[in-house]
Enzyme design. Structure first.
Site, PDB file in Angstrom:
ATOM      1  N   LYS A  22       7.175   8.086 -10.832  1.00 57.29           N
ATOM      2  CA  LYS A  22       7.437   6.664 -10.530  1.00 57.29           C
ATOM      3  C   LYS A  22       6.132   5.880 -10.481  1.00 57.29           C
ATOM      4  O   LYS A  22       6.012   4.816 -11.089  1.00 57.29           O
ATOM      5  CB  LYS A  22       8.158   6.541  -9.175  1.00 57.29           C
ATOM      6  CG  LYS A  22       8.165   5.132  -8.592  1.00 57.29           C
ATOM      7  CD  LYS A  22       8.868   5.070  -7.249  1.00 57.29           C
ATOM      8  CE  LYS A  22       8.025   5.370  -6.036  1.00 57.29           C
ATOM      9  NZ  LYS A  22       7.124   4.308  -5.569  1.00 57.29           N
ATOM     10  N   ASN A  23       5.166   6.411  -9.733  1.00 53.29           N
ATOM     11  CA  ASN A  23       3.947   5.628  -9.500  1.00 53.29           C
ATOM     12  C   ASN A  23       3.011   5.599 -10.707  1.00 53.29           C
ATOM     13  O   ASN A  23       2.074   4.798 -10.738  1.00 53.29           O
ATOM     14  CB  ASN A  23       3.217   6.145  -8.254  1.00 53.29           C
ATOM     15  CG  ASN A  23       3.967   5.776  -6.983  1.00 53.29           C
ATOM     16  OD1 ASN A  23       4.913   4.999  -7.025  1.00 53.29           O
ATOM     17  ND2 ASN A  23       3.562   6.340  -5.866  1.00 53.29           N
ATOM     18  N   ARG A  93       6.799  -4.030  -3.726  1.00 55.22           N
ATOM     19  CA  ARG A  93       5.401  -4.459  -3.611  1.00 55.22           C
ATOM     20  C   ARG A  93       4.592  -4.152  -4.864  1.00 55.22           C
ATOM     21  O   ARG A  93       3.670  -4.861  -5.204  1.00 55.22           O
ATOM     22  CB  ARG A  93       4.737  -3.744  -2.437  1.00 55.22           C
ATOM     23  CG  ARG A  93       5.266  -4.078  -1.103  1.00 55.22           C
ATOM     24  CD  ARG A  93       4.357  -3.521  -0.036  1.00 55.22           C
ATOM     25  NE  ARG A  93       3.292  -4.454   0.297  1.00 55.22           N
ATOM     26  CZ  ARG A  93       2.110  -4.496  -0.264  1.00 55.22           C
ATOM     27  NH1 ARG A  93       1.776  -3.650  -1.202  1.00 55.22           N
ATOM     28  NH2 ARG A  93       1.222  -5.378   0.105  1.00 55.22           N
ATOM     29  N   CYS A 117       5.111  -3.956   4.789  1.00 53.39           N
ATOM     30  CA  CYS A 117       6.316  -3.145   4.658  1.00 53.39           C
ATOM     31  C   CYS A 117       6.317  -2.114   5.766  1.00 53.39           C
ATOM     32  O   CYS A 117       5.423  -2.113   6.620  1.00 53.39           O
ATOM     33  CB  CYS A 117       6.408  -2.505   3.275  1.00 53.39           C
ATOM     34  SG  CYS A 117       5.247  -1.187   3.019  1.00 53.39           S
ATOM     35  N   ARG A 401      14.935   4.695  -4.153  1.00 53.05           N
ATOM     36  CA  ARG A 401      13.802   4.006  -4.792  1.00 53.05           C
ATOM     37  C   ARG A 401      12.877   4.985  -5.498  1.00 53.05           C
ATOM     38  O   ARG A 401      12.222   4.625  -6.474  1.00 53.05           O
ATOM     39  CB  ARG A 401      12.971   3.261  -3.732  1.00 53.05           C
ATOM     40  CG  ARG A 401      13.715   2.137  -3.074  1.00 53.05           C
ATOM     41  CD  ARG A 401      12.802   1.389  -2.150  1.00 53.05           C
ATOM     42  NE  ARG A 401      11.632   0.924  -2.911  1.00 53.05           N
ATOM     43  CZ  ARG A 401      10.612   0.272  -2.385  1.00 53.05           C
ATOM     44  NH1 ARG A 401      10.612   0.016  -1.106  1.00 53.05           N
ATOM     45  NH2 ARG A 401       9.614  -0.121  -3.126  1.00 53.05           N
TER      46      ARG A 401
HETATM   47  N1  EPU Z   1      -5.958  -1.693   0.761  1.00 58.29           N
HETATM   48  C1  EPU Z   1      -6.685  -2.777   1.212  1.00 58.29           C
HETATM   49  N2  EPU Z   1      -6.797  -3.856   0.391  1.00 58.29           N
HETATM   50  C2  EPU Z   1      -6.253  -3.880  -0.854  1.00 58.29           C
HETATM   51  C3  EPU Z   1      -5.531  -2.776  -1.297  1.00 58.29           C
HETATM   52  C4  EPU Z   1      -5.392  -1.687  -0.468  1.00 58.29           C
HETATM   53  O1  EPU Z   1      -7.201  -2.777   2.322  1.00 58.29           O
HETATM   54  O2  EPU Z   1      -6.412  -4.890  -1.562  1.00 58.29           O
HETATM   55  C5  EPU Z   1      -5.817  -0.520   1.623  1.00 58.29           C
HETATM   56  C6  EPU Z   1      -4.388  -0.201   1.991  1.00 58.29           C
HETATM   57  O3  EPU Z   1      -3.926  -0.960   3.068  1.00 58.29           O
HETATM   58  C7  EPU Z   1      -4.456   1.274   2.282  1.00 58.29           C
HETATM   59  C8  EPU Z   1      -5.476   1.760   1.262  1.00 58.29           C
HETATM   60  O4  EPU Z   1      -6.228   0.613   0.894  1.00 58.29           O
HETATM   61  O5  EPU Z   1      -4.984   1.467   3.565  1.00 58.29           O
HETATM   62  C9  EPU Z   1      -4.911   2.400   0.035  1.00 58.29           C
HETATM   63  O6  EPU Z   1      -3.831   1.634  -0.488  1.00 58.29           O
HETATM   64  P1  EPU Z   1      -3.555   1.545  -2.037  1.00 58.29           P
HETATM   65  O7  EPU Z   1      -3.932   0.208  -2.534  1.00 58.29           O
HETATM   66  O8  EPU Z   1      -4.174   2.723  -2.729  1.00 58.29           O
HETATM   67  O9  EPU Z   1      -1.961   1.651  -2.099  1.00 58.29           O
HETATM   68  P2  EPU Z   1      -1.049   1.039  -3.241  1.00 58.29           P
HETATM   69  O10 EPU Z   1      -1.798   1.047  -4.504  1.00 58.29           O
HETATM   70  O11 EPU Z   1      -0.450  -0.232  -2.783  1.00 58.29           O
HETATM   71  C10 EPU Z   1      -0.023   3.288  -4.080  1.00 58.29           C
HETATM   72  C11 EPU Z   1       1.337   3.919  -4.173  1.00 58.29           C
HETATM   73  C12 EPU Z   1       1.807   4.283  -2.771  1.00 58.29           C
HETATM   74  C13 EPU Z   1       0.803   5.250  -2.157  1.00 58.29           C
HETATM   75  C14 EPU Z   1      -0.587   4.619  -2.145  1.00 58.29           C
HETATM   76  C15 EPU Z   1      -1.680   5.544  -1.652  1.00 58.29           C
HETATM   77  C16 EPU Z   1       2.372   2.911  -6.106  1.00 58.29           C
HETATM   78  C17 EPU Z   1       3.428   2.050  -6.652  1.00 58.29           C
HETATM   79  N3  EPU Z   1       2.288   2.989  -4.785  1.00 58.29           N
HETATM   80  O12 EPU Z   1       0.131   2.108  -3.295  1.00 58.29           O
HETATM   81  O13 EPU Z   1       3.047   4.959  -2.951  1.00 58.29           O
HETATM   82  O14 EPU Z   1       1.176   5.576  -0.848  1.00 58.29           O
HETATM   83  O15 EPU Z   1      -0.947   4.200  -3.494  1.00 58.29           O
HETATM   84  O16 EPU Z   1      -1.735   6.685  -2.421  1.00 58.29           O
HETATM   85  O17 EPU Z   1       1.646   3.559  -6.846  1.00 58.29           O
HETATM   86  C18 EPU Z   1       5.210   5.677  -2.348  1.00 58.29           C
HETATM   87  O18 EPU Z   1       5.379   6.071  -3.517  1.00 58.29           O
HETATM   88  O19 EPU Z   1       5.998   5.990  -1.422  1.00 58.29           O
HETATM   89  C19 EPU Z   1       4.060   4.832  -2.032  1.00 58.29           C
HETATM   90  C20 EPU Z   1       4.024   4.074  -0.942  1.00 58.29           C
END
Ligand code: EPU
Length: 422
Positions: A22-23, A93, A117, A401
């Protein structure tokens, strides 16, 4: 809203095929925006998040459909509405990952600002910072991020780390934008997750010039245009890890097909430490648990560390270990909605800030529980299969999801899960 009735305890045995990630699929679908024409993606799972992403691309002007052989076809010849509407972004998101490619393709993008979320605040400041470094003008209006680069983006050396380390979708956004920027971009502190590697490989197949793939330093030579692509998405390492816990928590044995252990070394290492056997076999592995579960201390980290997306599932498993374990959440410090629900099933979990002390219990006992987010709900299903009695999991839409018809894949290998619409 569907609910699950889960009868336990059961012992799983048999074979399961792991689906495409998915991701990895979501940013790769967004990448298709970068090229005029029709991209064909295979191994894209049938999940509600994928449908939402398809609707999002449809609103931009793309045509999205499934071919008879189940490929996902995205025709991005026309993008005439570079807007990610609130109605869609609030449902998923990850919609934010259209921001970079839209900006690169159209010189303008408006995307609703995602809210928080169940797993935390989830800011997007680093996405915005990275795109600004590439020359975009960005402001917030009526809850929408308005990004403009009418004369195109310009490559630059960018440090993309944040307080919690690298960002997966932030890296995806900046990387996609950089492929069409003028000159060279270096992304330092890039996310190294296999899903980012898959995205970068897909972009290179489209004609991008990215090097350093898989490392925290990605270099991108901007090109004038990209071509549509035929691309197969990698297997879902989080789904694989979830099925591994399913085998372990039920003292079972599962042969997982389409599973890449190389993407899961931290996870496999933890399984082996707690007494679960994982042997490579064919295109996947065999997971067996014959002995009592041993305790383990786990700290979630960016890849190649232990993934936050398997923290809840491991907590369910360690609930049944002989002794105390400690789980520290370093990515999303509030991602513990499953703690109170697992305690309702007679687990003994105590939250201390961003950590949970897991005191092992002899058995879990079925209870009605509430799914709060995707991985938390997976943990409840896993616990339900090991618990005595009938566990009822409410709000199953969370699990849909990220796991395709999970009950139809677990029941043939010994689970007893019934979906009921209410
Ligand atoms: N963060 C910031 N600022 C930003 C972006 C992120 O402070 O602009 C922080 C976040 O709050 C968090 C950390 O950086 O503390 C890492 O977050 P990240 O941005 O890597 O998360 P994401 O890209 O929004 C993806 C996956 C998540 C997974 C995380 C971490 C997708 C669609 N989502 O989210 O997947 O938990 O990386 O590996 O790829 C899930 O599949 O259940 C899921 C939540």
């Amino acid at each position: 809203m569907d609910i699950f009735h889960i009868e336990g305890p059961v012992r799983l045995s048999g074979s399961v095929k792991i689906n495409g990630s998915k991701n990895a699929s979501l940013p790769i679908m967004a990448a298709s925006i970068l090229a005029k024409g029709k991209s064909v993606l295979s191994s894209v799972p049938h999940l509600s998040d994928i449908s939402v992403c398809g609707q999002l691309l449809g609103q931009l002007g793309c045509t999205v459909d499934r071919s008879p052989n189940d490929n996902l076809c995205i025709d991005a010849t026309v993008i005439d509405n570079p807007v990610g509407e609130y109605e869609i972004v609030r449902r998923m998101r990850a919609s934010i990952c259209i921001l970079g490619p839209l900006l690169a393709r159209c010189g303008r993008a408006e995307v609703s600002m995602p809210g928080g979320c169940a797993i935390g605040d989830r800011p997007i400041d680093i996405h915005v910072r990275g795109l600004r470094e590439l020359g975009a003008k960005i402001h917030l209006k009526n809850g929408y991020i308005i990004a403009e680069a009418p004369k195109g983006l310009k490559g630059k050396a960018i440090f993309l780390g944040g307080a919690f380390g690298s960002t997966v979708l932030g890296t995806a956004n900046v990387l996609m934008a950089a492929t069409l920027a003028k000159g060279k971009t270096v992304i330092e502190s890039a996310a190294c997750e296999p899903e980012i590697t898959d995205l970068a490989n897909c972009l290179n197949k489209m004609g991008a010039k990215i090097t350093g793939i898989g490392s925290p330093r990605l270099s991108v030579e901007g090109v004038r245009e990209l071509q549509p692509v035929e691309y197969k998405v990698i297997p879902d390492r989080i789904e694989a890890g979830t099925f591994m816990v399913a085998a372990a928590i039920t003292s079972g044995e599962l042969h997982l097909h389409n599973c890449r252990l190389d993407d899961m070394m931290a996870v496999v290492d933890k399984f082996r430490n707690v007494g679960v056997t994982i042997d490579a076999a064919g295109d996947g592995c065999v997971v067996t648990r014959r002995k009592p579960i041993k305790t383990a201390d786990i700290t979630t980290q960016p890849y190649p560390g232990f993934p936050t997306d398997l923290q809840a599932q491991f907590m369910a498993l360690l609930s049944l270990a002989r002794g105390n374990s400690v789980i520290i959440e370093k990515i999303f410090p509030d991602r513990f909605m499953h703690v109170a629900e697992l305690n309702r099933m007679a687990a003994n979990l105590r939250k201390e800030g961003p950590a949970v002390i897991v005191a092992g219990v002899k058995k879990l006992i079925a209870a009605p529980v509430m799914a709060s987010d995707l991985r938390a709900s997976a943990a409840l299903v896993l616990a339900g299969m090991a618990a005595e009695g009938t566990t009822i999991v409410n709000r199953v839409y969370h699990i849909d999801r990220g796991y395709e018809k999970i009950e139809e894949r677990l029941n043939p290998v010994g689970a007893n899960i019934t979906r009921q619409g209410i």
